[in-house]
Write a protein that holds these residues in place. Sequence first.
Motif, PDB file in Angstrom:
ATOM      1  N   ARG A 141      21.618   2.303   1.748  1.00  0.00           N
ATOM      2  CA  ARG A 141      21.383   0.882   1.989  1.00  0.00           C
ATOM      3  C   ARG A 141      22.440   0.301   2.916  1.00  0.00           C
ATOM      4  NH1 ARG A 141      20.104  -1.124  -4.233  1.00  0.00           N
ATOM      5  NH2 ARG A 141      17.904  -0.492  -4.317  1.00  0.00           N
ATOM      6  N   ALA A 142      23.684   0.832   2.821  1.00  0.00           N
ATOM      7  CA  ALA A 142      24.773   0.348   3.666  1.00  0.00           C
ATOM      8  C   ALA A 142      24.800   1.033   5.027  1.00  0.00           C
ATOM      9  CB  ALA A 142      26.113   0.568   2.959  1.00  0.00           C
ATOM     10  N   HIS A 143      23.813   1.902   5.298  1.00  0.00           N
ATOM     11  CA  HIS A 143      23.708   2.617   6.570  1.00  0.00           C
ATOM     12  C   HIS A 143      24.928   3.498   6.839  1.00  0.00           C
ATOM     13  CE1 HIS A 143      19.993   0.670   8.000  1.00  0.00           C
ATOM     14  NE2 HIS A 143      20.447  -0.380   7.350  1.00  0.00           N
ATOM     15  N   VAL A 144      25.439   4.125   5.779  1.00  0.00           N
ATOM     16  CA  VAL A 144      26.505   5.106   5.963  1.00  0.00           C
ATOM     17  C   VAL A 144      25.939   6.289   6.739  1.00  0.00           C
ATOM     18  CG1 VAL A 144      27.981   6.744   4.755  1.00  0.00           C
ATOM     19  CG2 VAL A 144      27.751   4.423   3.896  1.00  0.00           C
ATOM     20  N   PRO A 145      26.614   6.760   7.787  1.00  0.00           N
ATOM     21  CA  PRO A 145      26.099   7.901   8.547  1.00  0.00           C
ATOM     22  C   PRO A 145      25.916   9.113   7.635  1.00  0.00           C
ATOM     23  CG  PRO A 145      27.894   6.853   9.723  1.00  0.00           C
ATOM     24  CD  PRO A 145      27.855   6.227   8.355  1.00  0.00           C
ATOM     25  N   ALA A 146      24.801   9.803   7.777  1.00  0.00           N
ATOM     26  CA  ALA A 146      24.525  10.978   6.956  1.00  0.00           C
ATOM     27  C   ALA A 146      23.755  11.994   7.787  1.00  0.00           C
ATOM     28  CB  ALA A 146      23.724  10.594   5.707  1.00  0.00           C
ATOM     29  N   THR A 147      23.944  13.260   7.471  1.00  0.00           N
ATOM     30  CA  THR A 147      23.273  14.323   8.224  1.00  0.00           C
ATOM     31  C   THR A 147      22.229  15.066   7.412  1.00  0.00           C
ATOM     32  OG1 THR A 147      25.098  15.810   7.623  1.00  0.00           O
ATOM     33  CG2 THR A 147      25.252  14.683   9.748  1.00  0.00           C
ATOM     34  N   ALA A 148      22.319  15.015   6.088  1.00  0.00           N
ATOM     35  CA  ALA A 148      21.350  15.744   5.268  1.00  0.00           C
ATOM     36  C   ALA A 148      21.297  15.154   3.871  1.00  0.00           C
ATOM     37  CB  ALA A 148      21.703  17.228   5.199  1.00  0.00           C
ATOM     38  N   LEU A 149      20.113  15.237   3.275  1.00  0.00           N
ATOM     39  CA  LEU A 149      19.914  14.820   1.888  1.00  0.00           C
ATOM     40  C   LEU A 149      19.448  16.035   1.105  1.00  0.00           C
ATOM     41  CD1 LEU A 149      19.680  12.597  -0.314  1.00  0.00           C
ATOM     42  CD2 LEU A 149      17.292  12.324   0.392  1.00  0.00           C
ATOM     43  N   TYR A 150      20.209  16.409   0.070  1.00  0.00           N
ATOM     44  CA  TYR A 150      19.859  17.549  -0.780  1.00  0.00           C
ATOM     45  C   TYR A 150      19.209  17.027  -2.063  1.00  0.00           C
ATOM     46  CZ  TYR A 150      22.853  20.310   2.281  1.00  0.00           C
ATOM     47  OH  TYR A 150      23.424  20.920   3.374  1.00  0.00           O
ATOM     48  N   VAL A 151      18.047  17.583  -2.376  1.00  0.00           N
ATOM     49  CA  VAL A 151      17.308  17.195  -3.571  1.00  0.00           C
ATOM     50  C   VAL A 151      17.069  18.446  -4.404  1.00  0.00           C
ATOM     51  CG1 VAL A 151      15.234  16.106  -4.486  1.00  0.00           C
ATOM     52  CG2 VAL A 151      16.186  15.333  -2.302  1.00  0.00           C
ATOM     53  N   ALA A 152      17.448  18.406  -5.677  1.00  0.00           N
ATOM     54  CA  ALA A 152      17.284  19.561  -6.551  1.00  0.00           C
ATOM     55  C   ALA A 152      15.816  19.765  -6.914  1.00  0.00           C
ATOM     56  CB  ALA A 152      18.131  19.398  -7.821  1.00  0.00           C
ATOM     57  N   GLN A 153      15.404  21.008  -7.013  1.00  0.00           N
ATOM     58  CA  GLN A 153      14.034  21.325  -7.400  1.00  0.00           C
ATOM     59  C   GLN A 153      13.787  20.883  -8.842  1.00  0.00           C
ATOM     60  OE1 GLN A 153      13.919  25.533  -6.794  1.00  0.00           O
ATOM     61  NE2 GLN A 153      13.698  25.390  -4.562  1.00  0.00           N
ATOM     62  N   GLY A 154      12.618  20.307  -9.087  1.00  0.00           N
ATOM     63  CA  GLY A 154      12.267  19.870 -10.438  1.00  0.00           C
ATOM     64  C   GLY A 154      12.965  18.606 -10.879  1.00  0.00           C
ATOM     65  N   ILE A 155      13.484  17.818  -9.939  1.00  0.00           N
ATOM     66  CA  ILE A 155      14.203  16.598 -10.290  1.00  0.00           C
ATOM     67  C   ILE A 155      13.249  15.575 -10.911  1.00  0.00           C
ATOM     68  CG2 ILE A 155      13.833  15.629  -7.979  1.00  0.00           C
ATOM     69  CD1 ILE A 155      16.516  14.239  -8.203  1.00  0.00           C
ATOM     70  N   ASP A 156      13.764  14.806 -11.866  1.00  0.00           N
ATOM     71  CA  ASP A 156      12.971  13.731 -12.473  1.00  0.00           C
ATOM     72  C   ASP A 156      12.882  12.574 -11.469  1.00  0.00           C
ATOM     73  OD1 ASP A 156      12.661  15.130 -14.813  1.00  0.00           O
ATOM     74  OD2 ASP A 156      14.509  14.337 -15.696  1.00  0.00           O
ATOM     75  N   ILE A 157      11.675  12.234 -11.086  1.00  0.00           N
ATOM     76  CA  ILE A 157      11.469  11.207 -10.072  1.00  0.00           C
ATOM     77  C   ILE A 157      11.499   9.826 -10.716  1.00  0.00           C
ATOM     78  CG2 ILE A 157       9.945  10.371  -8.262  1.00  0.00           C
ATOM     79  CD1 ILE A 157      11.100  13.101  -7.709  1.00  0.00           C
ATOM     80  N   ASP A 158      12.282   8.919 -10.137  1.00  0.00           N
ATOM     81  CA  ASP A 158      12.260   7.519 -10.561  1.00  0.00           C
ATOM     82  C   ASP A 158      12.273   6.648  -9.302  1.00  0.00           C
ATOM     83  OD1 ASP A 158      14.839   7.672  -9.609  1.00  0.00           O
ATOM     84  OD2 ASP A 158      15.808   7.427 -11.557  1.00  0.00           O
ATOM     85  N   ASP A 159      12.368   5.345  -9.478  1.00  0.00           N
ATOM     86  CA  ASP A 159      12.325   4.426  -8.338  1.00  0.00           C
ATOM     87  C   ASP A 159      13.474   4.669  -7.376  1.00  0.00           C
ATOM     88  OD1 ASP A 159      10.060   3.295  -9.381  1.00  0.00           O
ATOM     89  OD2 ASP A 159      11.117   1.612 -10.353  1.00  0.00           O
ATOM     90  N   ARG A 160      14.646   5.022  -7.915  1.00  0.00           N
ATOM     91  CA  ARG A 160      15.794   5.255  -7.038  1.00  0.00           C
ATOM     92  C   ARG A 160      15.573   6.467  -6.149  1.00  0.00           C
ATOM     93  NH1 ARG A 160      20.421   5.588 -11.405  1.00  0.00           N
ATOM     94  NH2 ARG A 160      18.708   6.731 -12.395  1.00  0.00           N
ATOM     95  N   VAL A 161      15.071   7.544  -6.741  1.00  0.00           N
ATOM     96  CA  VAL A 161      14.816   8.753  -5.962  1.00  0.00           C
ATOM     97  C   VAL A 161      13.765   8.490  -4.892  1.00  0.00           C
ATOM     98  CG1 VAL A 161      13.971  11.136  -6.068  1.00  0.00           C
ATOM     99  CG2 VAL A 161      15.507  10.276  -7.843  1.00  0.00           C
ATOM    100  N   ASN A 162      12.721   7.758  -5.247  1.00  0.00           N
ATOM    101  CA  ASN A 162      11.682   7.432  -4.262  1.00  0.00           C
ATOM    102  C   ASN A 162      12.265   6.650  -3.085  1.00  0.00           C
ATOM    103  OD1 ASN A 162       9.487   8.668  -5.514  1.00  0.00           O
ATOM    104  ND2 ASN A 162       9.119   6.919  -6.849  1.00  0.00           N
ATOM    105  N   GLU A 163      13.117   5.665  -3.389  1.00  0.00           N
ATOM    106  CA  GLU A 163      13.711   4.873  -2.310  1.00  0.00           C
ATOM    107  C   GLU A 163      14.672   5.712  -1.480  1.00  0.00           C
ATOM    108  OE1 GLU A 163      16.307   0.762  -1.597  1.00  0.00           O
ATOM    109  OE2 GLU A 163      15.504   1.243  -3.594  1.00  0.00           O
ATOM    110  N   ILE A 164      15.429   6.603  -2.134  1.00  0.00           N
ATOM    111  CA  ILE A 164      16.364   7.475  -1.410  1.00  0.00           C
ATOM    112  C   ILE A 164      15.614   8.354  -0.416  1.00  0.00           C
ATOM    113  CG2 ILE A 164      17.872   9.485  -1.689  1.00  0.00           C
ATOM    114  CD1 ILE A 164      18.869   8.189  -4.303  1.00  0.00           C
ATOM    115  N   VAL A 165      14.576   9.014  -0.889  1.00  0.00           N
ATOM    116  CA  VAL A 165      13.815   9.920  -0.022  1.00  0.00           C
ATOM    117  C   VAL A 165      13.125   9.142   1.090  1.00  0.00           C
ATOM    118  CG1 VAL A 165      11.883  11.526   0.036  1.00  0.00           C
ATOM    119  CG2 VAL A 165      13.509  11.618  -1.859  1.00  0.00           C
ATOM    120  N   ARG A 166      12.558   7.992   0.765  1.00  0.00           N
ATOM    121  CA  ARG A 166      11.863   7.193   1.775  1.00  0.00           C
ATOM    122  C   ARG A 166      12.838   6.677   2.839  1.00  0.00           C
ATOM    123  NH1 ARG A 166       9.813   4.075  -1.456  1.00  0.00           N
ATOM    124  NH2 ARG A 166      11.257   2.308  -1.335  1.00  0.00           N
TER     125      ARG A 166
END
Length: 372
Positions: A141-166
């Motif tokens: 949300r703060a637009h911190v520079p990032a190069t990759a997002l790692y997501v664990a297999q079988g993660i429990d999906i919630d609103d935060r995860v959806n917003e992160i991935v989107r």
Amino acid sequence: MAGNSQRRGRRLTPKAGAPKGSGGKNRDALVGRGRTLPADERPWHKAYSGTEKLPQRTAWKQEKERRTAADEGRTPKIGKPGTKDTTWGRGGGRGVPGGKGDGRGKPGRGGPRVAPGRKANPAKDAPELLVGRNPVLESLRAHVPATALYVAQGIDIDDRVNEIVRTAADRGIALLEVSRAELDRMTGGVLHQGIGLQVPPFAYEPFEDLVAVALEQAAPLLVALDGVTDPRNLGAVIRSAAAFGAQGVFVPERRAAGITATAWRTSAGAAARVPVAQVTNLTRSLKACKDAGFVVVGLDADGETDLYDLEAAVGPLVVVVGSEGRGLSRLVGETCDLTVRVPMVSDVESLNASVAAAVTLAEVTRRRATEG
């Protein structure tokens, strides 16, 4: 006469045999640790022959072995650095950014090889992994520079995860699905909640350029930190510097916090707008600022000048913020032109470093606006 079966103290149970398998009762502790690296692949061993940079300690061990072998008239038992490839593929490719595939559709990895389950010591300029759903979401949300997002297999999906991935997808950040065990290895066992955001190394500004750019402004203002070790305080100071018009921040290279993922997040993205420099010697850098025409003031609970009486605020100014516990160091305090205290009406001994910096910068901005 009674036989052996009738004697007192006879054994009633058979003797226990040796435990089967290697390691005995502790063999379970080795599960998942992977193979033990050979001596010539261990950077800390004198037999190291890898292509990665030779650690100073290892070089010292090898030189000691050379001298000992020369005295004893034998061949030194050391490795030949640079003769054995100890890195996985580098360069563009599939999977992890910066790594290349192995030709079988599997992602490659960059960096030194380590046994599975063990975390390598990151290089000083290596990317950092910010973990946890709330920290990752706040950073995006703060637009911190990032190069990759790692997501664990079988993660429990919630609103935060959806917003992160989107959000990551909208910003073009690489999305990588890894096993939970791999994410555990990457984070060294830190609680990650199945999410990790890779943040690139921060690009520090040369100190000379920082001073030169500030002097080009109508009201030069810099902030220096003396021994502030909490990256959250550093991030908060950078955020305040951006809010109140400071042209830059400089910090010591040693015994002080640098721009980490935590500092990025706390600064709410301000670290991307405010230049930050690292200096080898803070005292020498403050003297250079004085020679350039700045007035150097240090924040001290027992300062000689009240903040509201700081007449030097309207000119070129360097505000020095001390560490969370001991305040300004002796040499830095002696280098300051004057020390300033923040007036308080309660019995609180002192303010948090970042809070004191924010109050001081706000007063400097107010005075400049009033007298400008």
